[in-house]
Design a protein around this motif. Structure first.
Motif, PDB file in Angstrom:
ATOM      1  N   ARG A 242       0.933  -1.213   0.051  1.00 38.46           N
ATOM      2  CA  ARG A 242      -0.081   0.121  -0.116  1.00 38.46           C
ATOM      3  C   ARG A 242       0.796   1.113   0.158  1.00 38.46           C
ATOM      4  O   ARG A 242       0.441   2.185   0.108  1.00 38.46           O
ATOM      5  CB  ARG A 242      -1.052   0.001   1.142  1.00 38.46           C
ATOM      6  N   GLY A 243       2.269   1.048   0.149  1.00 37.84           N
ATOM      7  CA  GLY A 243       3.162   2.266  -0.083  1.00 37.84           C
ATOM      8  C   GLY A 243       3.455   2.700   1.506  1.00 37.84           C
ATOM      9  O   GLY A 243       4.149   3.792   1.747  1.00 37.84           O
ATOM     10  N   LYS A 244       3.201   2.039   2.438  1.00 36.80           N
ATOM     11  CA  LYS A 244       3.422   2.356   3.790  1.00 36.80           C
ATOM     12  C   LYS A 244       4.651   1.797   4.449  1.00 36.80           C
ATOM     13  O   LYS A 244       4.921   0.484   4.196  1.00 36.80           O
ATOM     14  CB  LYS A 244       2.384   1.756   4.837  1.00 36.80           C
ATOM     15  N   VAL A 245       5.359   2.662   4.695  1.00 43.50           N
ATOM     16  CA  VAL A 245       6.811   2.415   5.098  1.00 43.50           C
ATOM     17  C   VAL A 245       6.792   1.774   6.538  1.00 43.50           C
ATOM     18  O   VAL A 245       6.373   2.358   7.602  1.00 43.50           O
ATOM     19  CB  VAL A 245       7.449   3.685   5.234  1.00 43.50           C
ATOM     20  N   GLY A 246       7.512   0.602   6.655  1.00 51.02           N
ATOM     21  CA  GLY A 246       7.716   0.130   7.874  1.00 51.02           C
ATOM     22  C   GLY A 246       9.166   0.348   8.798  1.00 51.02           C
ATOM     23  O   GLY A 246       9.714   1.195   8.277  1.00 51.02           O
ATOM     24  N   ASP A 247       9.326  -0.303   9.640  1.00 49.53           N
ATOM     25  CA  ASP A 247      10.742  -0.095  10.285  1.00 49.53           C
ATOM     26  C   ASP A 247      11.278  -1.246  10.769  1.00 49.53           C
ATOM     27  O   ASP A 247      10.884  -2.317  10.724  1.00 49.53           O
ATOM     28  CB  ASP A 247      10.530   1.149  11.690  1.00 49.53           C
ATOM     29  N   GLY A 248      12.466  -1.285  11.410  1.00 48.49           N
ATOM     30  CA  GLY A 248      13.156  -2.278  11.851  1.00 48.49           C
ATOM     31  C   GLY A 248      12.732  -3.107  12.988  1.00 48.49           C
ATOM     32  O   GLY A 248      12.875  -4.262  12.942  1.00 48.49           O
ATOM     33  N   ASP A 249      11.979  -2.198  13.818  1.00 47.04           N
ATOM     34  CA  ASP A 249      11.391  -2.951  14.986  1.00 47.04           C
ATOM     35  C   ASP A 249      10.486  -4.030  14.483  1.00 47.04           C
ATOM     36  O   ASP A 249      10.266  -5.161  14.794  1.00 47.04           O
ATOM     37  CB  ASP A 249      10.696  -1.945  15.701  1.00 47.04           C
ATOM     38  N   GLN A 250       9.519  -3.785  13.580  1.00 50.96           N
ATOM     39  CA  GLN A 250       8.626  -4.494  12.993  1.00 50.96           C
ATOM     40  C   GLN A 250       9.255  -5.644  12.425  1.00 50.96           C
ATOM     41  O   GLN A 250       8.693  -6.958  12.747  1.00 50.96           O
ATOM     42  CB  GLN A 250       7.434  -3.942  12.070  1.00 50.96           C
ATOM     43  N   PHE A 251      10.126  -5.561  11.668  1.00 56.44           N
ATOM     44  CA  PHE A 251      10.853  -6.754  11.001  1.00 56.44           C
ATOM     45  C   PHE A 251      11.693  -7.452  11.961  1.00 56.44           C
ATOM     46  O   PHE A 251      11.396  -8.860  11.945  1.00 56.44           O
ATOM     47  CB  PHE A 251      12.040  -6.361  10.085  1.00 56.44           C
ATOM     48  N   MET A 252      12.174  -7.031  13.011  1.00 58.38           N
ATOM     49  CA  MET A 252      12.756  -7.845  13.987  1.00 58.38           C
ATOM     50  C   MET A 252      11.741  -8.841  14.830  1.00 58.38           C
ATOM     51  O   MET A 252      12.056  -9.889  15.383  1.00 58.38           O
ATOM     52  CB  MET A 252      13.578  -6.871  14.904  1.00 58.38           C
ATOM     53  N   ALA A 253      10.541  -8.016  15.145  1.00 57.78           N
ATOM     54  CA  ALA A 253       9.476  -8.853  15.641  1.00 57.78           C
ATOM     55  C   ALA A 253       9.183  -9.959  15.120  1.00 57.78           C
ATOM     56  O   ALA A 253       9.070 -10.979  15.699  1.00 57.78           O
ATOM     57  CB  ALA A 253       8.508  -7.801  16.043  1.00 57.78           C
ATOM     58  N   MET A 254       9.002  -9.642  13.805  1.00 58.92           N
ATOM     59  CA  MET A 254       8.498 -10.915  12.861  1.00 58.92           C
ATOM     60  C   MET A 254       9.619 -11.961  13.062  1.00 58.92           C
ATOM     61  O   MET A 254       9.380 -13.176  12.959  1.00 58.92           O
ATOM     62  CB  MET A 254       8.220 -10.468  11.364  1.00 58.92           C
ATOM     63  N   MET A 255      10.867 -11.662  12.811  1.00 53.27           N
ATOM     64  CA  MET A 255      11.962 -12.683  12.658  1.00 53.27           C
ATOM     65  C   MET A 255      12.122 -13.125  14.110  1.00 53.27           C
ATOM     66  O   MET A 255      12.273 -14.439  14.053  1.00 53.27           O
ATOM     67  CB  MET A 255      13.327 -12.054  12.333  1.00 53.27           C
TER      68      MET A 255
ATOM     69  N   GLY B 264      19.605  -5.981  16.024  1.00 55.29           N
ATOM     70  CA  GLY B 264      19.383  -4.901  14.968  1.00 55.29           C
ATOM     71  C   GLY B 264      19.056  -3.521  15.704  1.00 55.29           C
ATOM     72  O   GLY B 264      18.873  -3.272  16.911  1.00 55.29           O
ATOM     73  N   GLU B 265      18.604  -2.545  14.908  1.00 55.65           N
ATOM     74  CA  GLU B 265      18.154  -1.318  15.178  1.00 55.65           C
ATOM     75  C   GLU B 265      16.827  -0.832  14.652  1.00 55.65           C
ATOM     76  O   GLU B 265      16.592  -1.559  13.490  1.00 55.65           O
ATOM     77  CB  GLU B 265      19.209  -0.439  14.761  1.00 55.65           C
ATOM     78  N   GLN B 266      16.214  -0.219  15.343  1.00 54.88           N
ATOM     79  CA  GLN B 266      14.936   0.408  14.494  1.00 54.88           C
ATOM     80  C   GLN B 266      15.072   0.992  13.336  1.00 54.88           C
ATOM     81  O   GLN B 266      14.263   1.113  12.402  1.00 54.88           O
ATOM     82  CB  GLN B 266      14.337   1.490  15.469  1.00 54.88           C
ATOM     83  N   SER B 267      16.421   1.636  13.155  1.00 52.78           N
ATOM     84  CA  SER B 267      16.822   2.394  11.816  1.00 52.78           C
ATOM     85  C   SER B 267      16.771   1.564  10.665  1.00 52.78           C
ATOM     86  O   SER B 267      16.981   2.042   9.566  1.00 52.78           O
ATOM     87  CB  SER B 267      17.875   3.127  12.065  1.00 52.78           C
ATOM     88  N   GLY B 268      16.880   0.164  10.920  1.00 53.45           N
ATOM     89  CA  GLY B 268      17.089  -0.837   9.618  1.00 53.45           C
ATOM     90  C   GLY B 268      18.322  -1.746   9.525  1.00 53.45           C
ATOM     91  O   GLY B 268      18.366  -2.448   8.820  1.00 53.45           O
ATOM     92  N   HIS B 269      19.162  -1.715  10.716  1.00 56.00           N
ATOM     93  CA  HIS B 269      20.425  -2.428  10.735  1.00 56.00           C
ATOM     94  C   HIS B 269      19.857  -3.809  11.292  1.00 56.00           C
ATOM     95  O   HIS B 269      19.267  -3.778  12.402  1.00 56.00           O
ATOM     96  CB  HIS B 269      21.440  -1.907  11.507  1.00 56.00           C
ATOM     97  N   ILE B 270      19.981  -4.643  10.506  1.00 52.26           N
ATOM     98  CA  ILE B 270      19.460  -6.155  10.870  1.00 52.26           C
ATOM     99  C   ILE B 270      20.668  -7.040  10.879  1.00 52.26           C
ATOM    100  O   ILE B 270      21.268  -7.281   9.725  1.00 52.26           O
ATOM    101  CB  ILE B 270      18.288  -6.664   9.998  1.00 52.26           C
ATOM    102  N   VAL B 271      21.060  -7.693  11.827  1.00 55.06           N
ATOM    103  CA  VAL B 271      22.258  -8.362  12.220  1.00 55.06           C
ATOM    104  C   VAL B 271      21.896  -9.836  12.280  1.00 55.06           C
ATOM    105  O   VAL B 271      21.007 -10.245  13.375  1.00 55.06           O
ATOM    106  CB  VAL B 271      23.091  -8.232  13.111  1.00 55.06           C
ATOM    107  N   MET B 272      22.166 -10.746  11.532  1.00 56.79           N
ATOM    108  CA  MET B 272      21.999 -12.477  11.685  1.00 56.79           C
ATOM    109  C   MET B 272      23.189 -12.948  11.649  1.00 56.79           C
ATOM    110  O   MET B 272      23.756 -13.158  10.348  1.00 56.79           O
ATOM    111  CB  MET B 272      21.048 -12.669  10.529  1.00 56.79           C
ATOM    112  N   THR B 273      23.777 -13.259  12.650  1.00 56.14           N
ATOM    113  CA  THR B 273      25.194 -13.718  12.721  1.00 56.14           C
ATOM    114  C   THR B 273      25.416 -15.178  12.285  1.00 56.14           C
ATOM    115  O   THR B 273      26.446 -15.596  11.958  1.00 56.14           O
ATOM    116  CB  THR B 273      25.885 -13.554  14.126  1.00 56.14           C
ATOM    117  N   ASP B 274      24.153 -15.821  12.025  1.00 50.88           N
ATOM    118  CA  ASP B 274      24.273 -17.186  11.184  1.00 50.88           C
ATOM    119  C   ASP B 274      24.847 -16.925  10.046  1.00 50.88           C
ATOM    120  O   ASP B 274      25.225 -18.070   9.247  1.00 50.88           O
ATOM    121  CB  ASP B 274      22.742 -17.725  11.288  1.00 50.88           C
ATOM    122  N   TYR B 275      24.370 -15.867   9.308  1.00 59.19           N
ATOM    123  CA  TYR B 275      25.024 -15.651   8.030  1.00 59.19           C
ATOM    124  C   TYR B 275      26.008 -14.361   7.699  1.00 59.19           C
ATOM    125  O   TYR B 275      26.668 -14.681   6.739  1.00 59.19           O
ATOM    126  CB  TYR B 275      23.480 -15.044   7.281  1.00 59.19           C
ATOM    127  N   ALA B 276      25.963 -13.496   8.621  1.00 58.88           N
ATOM    128  CA  ALA B 276      26.841 -12.454   8.498  1.00 58.88           C
ATOM    129  C   ALA B 276      27.605 -11.614   9.694  1.00 58.88           C
ATOM    130  O   ALA B 276      26.907 -11.921  10.820  1.00 58.88           O
ATOM    131  CB  ALA B 276      26.190 -11.297   7.521  1.00 58.88           C
TER     132      ALA B 276
END
Length: 448
Positions: free
Chosen positions: A253-266, A325-337
């Motif tokens: 829909r064009g709505k911008v998410g943030d890192g917190d929502q992504f981290m919650a999902m993961m 990670g950070e709300q600003s969008g840094h997402i760290v997954m040390t299994d991969y990176a």
């Protein structure tokens, strides 16, 4: 106490101290001496950069400093920051260097360092490097000067590593993806990776000219990408920053998410699968209270650190955690990176879309955030606004008002001359008043 290094390496306006070619040469010589402890074996360093015009200047200066101490330099050209962390370890280098100012405008630049394990340097090592810069270093003997060599396949190695984090046999066929590369380091690798996995790719910010990095595009200015998502009927938008170590996602829909929502999902997904090490997510003091409440309801612990993905990674390594990670969008997954990777995080989100069959709008709304307000106050070099009595008094007053069900966070930016004033509370009017009180006091302390 460190003077040169900030929260993420050395950063500033190009050709203005400390980001001058003379200082870059001295920094190169100092880190070369720091990481070349003996003369018994070959020592090498990999250097990557983003697309800033000044990147050429700093690449040459760093190369001169490093080779003067006997380090062999491998030049990767424009690649994302996480690619430098990956290739430092993969190529058995003693040191990795990324020339980038991340999300900052084109006139800025910076220098970040990775150790031989692919992780960013600790505060203590950076302090040792600063001491070497101040004292100066002895150059290598003439017959021990290092060599420099261009590496042409760095970005392809990185693409394959990123794809290896994506579920095997899963494809992105049928998904239409807007990818905004901020005219930065990922302008080639991100569209190529998505295309290879089967997505219909709508690129944005893929025409760097040295001066347009992060200009009206990227993770800090996602409006153009949001408009493209709607205009093209795309399923999702992925916005990277200049060096591609952070990501902001946009729903259909064009709505911008943030890192917190992504981290919650993961975190919820990995906890359900038994993959979340320590049953904890590591994030910074900036993450929303709503995330903390969401995780607590699922039996997942939230660990907070100072702002900066390097501090998130340090805590992850200390506690053997694998997601942060950070709300600003840094997402760290040390299994991969070894550091934040915007493209890799974007692929994980796409994988969840395919696996669950859910639209981006549903996946990007894991919890209702507690109202949060952030305001910045700029100050001049040399000013110390947080030490002013009027500011301390305002902070005490605001903390008392927010103490029931909210919080106040005041900090100096590690990358810009800014005081950041952030508050959270269910009562939006109370939150606004608390922030405005502190902001007014800081503005008074710095003279408006």
């Amino acid at each position: 106490m460190k003077k040169l290094f900030g929260t993420d390496g050395v950063r500033g306006t190009a050709n203005v101290h400390p980001m001058t070619p003379e200082m870059a040469l001295r920094i190169g010589a100092a880190v070369g001496r720091q990481f070349r402890r003996d003369h018994s074996s070959v020592h090498r360093v990999v250097i990557g950069k983003d697309t800033r015009l000044s990147g050429y200047m700093f690449e040459n200066a760093l190369t001169a400093g490093l080779t003067s101490t006997g380090m062999n330099v491998l030049l990767l050209g424009p690649v994302p920051t996480p690619a430098v962390g990956l290739l430092t370890r993969s190529m058995r280098a003693d040191l990795g260097v990324m020339i980038s100012a991340s999300h900052n405008p084109a006139q800025d630049n910076g220098i970040k360092f990775f150790g031989p394990d692919g992780f960013k340097l600790s505060d203590s090592v950076e302090a040792e490097i600063e001491a070497l810069i101040e004292s100066g270093v002895e150059p290598a003997e003439a017959n021990e000067i290092g060599r420099a060599k261009r590496i042409d396949d760095g970005r392809y190695r990185y693409i394959e590593r990123v794809k290896s984090s994506f579920p095997r046999r899963m494809r992105l066929d049928g998904l239409k993806v807007v990818i905004d590369c901020a005219n930065g380091a990922a302008h080639r690798v991100a569209p190529e990776t998505l295309w290879e996995l089967g997505a219909t790719v709508i690129p944005l910010g893929v025409s760097p000219n040295g001066l347009n990095i992060n200009d009206g595009c990227g993770s800090t200015q996602p409006q153009a990408a949001a408009e493209m998502v709607v205009a093209h009927g795309a399923d999702v938008g992925i916005c990277l920053d200049g060096d591609a170590d952070r990501v902001i996602l946009i729903d259909e829909r064009g709505k911008v998410g943030d890192g917190d929502q992504f981290m919650a999902m993961m975190a919820a997904r990995w906890a359900e699968e038994g993959r979340l090490k320590g049953n904890a997510l590591v994030t910074t003091v900036m993450s929303n209270l709503g995330l903390e409440h969401f995780l607590k309801a699922r039996g997942v612990r939230l660990e907070r650190t100072a702002v900066g993905d390097r501090y998130v990674v340090e805590r992850m390594r200390e506690g053997d955690f694998n997601l942060g990670g950070e709300q600003s969008g840094h997402i760290v997954m040390t299994d991969y990176a070894t550091t934040g990777d915007g493209l890799m995080a974007g692929l994980q989100f796409l994988a969840e879309m395919v696996r669950s069959g859910k639209p981006a709008s549903e996946l990007l709304h894991q919890f209702d955030p507690v109202p949060q307000l952030l305001k910045n106050v700029r100050f001049e070099t040399g000013q110390t606004p947080l030490e002013a009595a009027v500011v301390k008094e305002a902070i005490t007053q605001a903390e008392a008002e927010l103490s029931d069900g909210g919080r106040l966070l005041i900090r100096k930016s590690g990358t810009e001359p800014l005081v950041r004033v952030m508050a959270e509370h269910e009562d939006a009017a109370l939150m606004q008043r608390a922030v405005d009180t502190v902001v007014a006091a800081v503005e008074n302390a710095v003279g408006g």
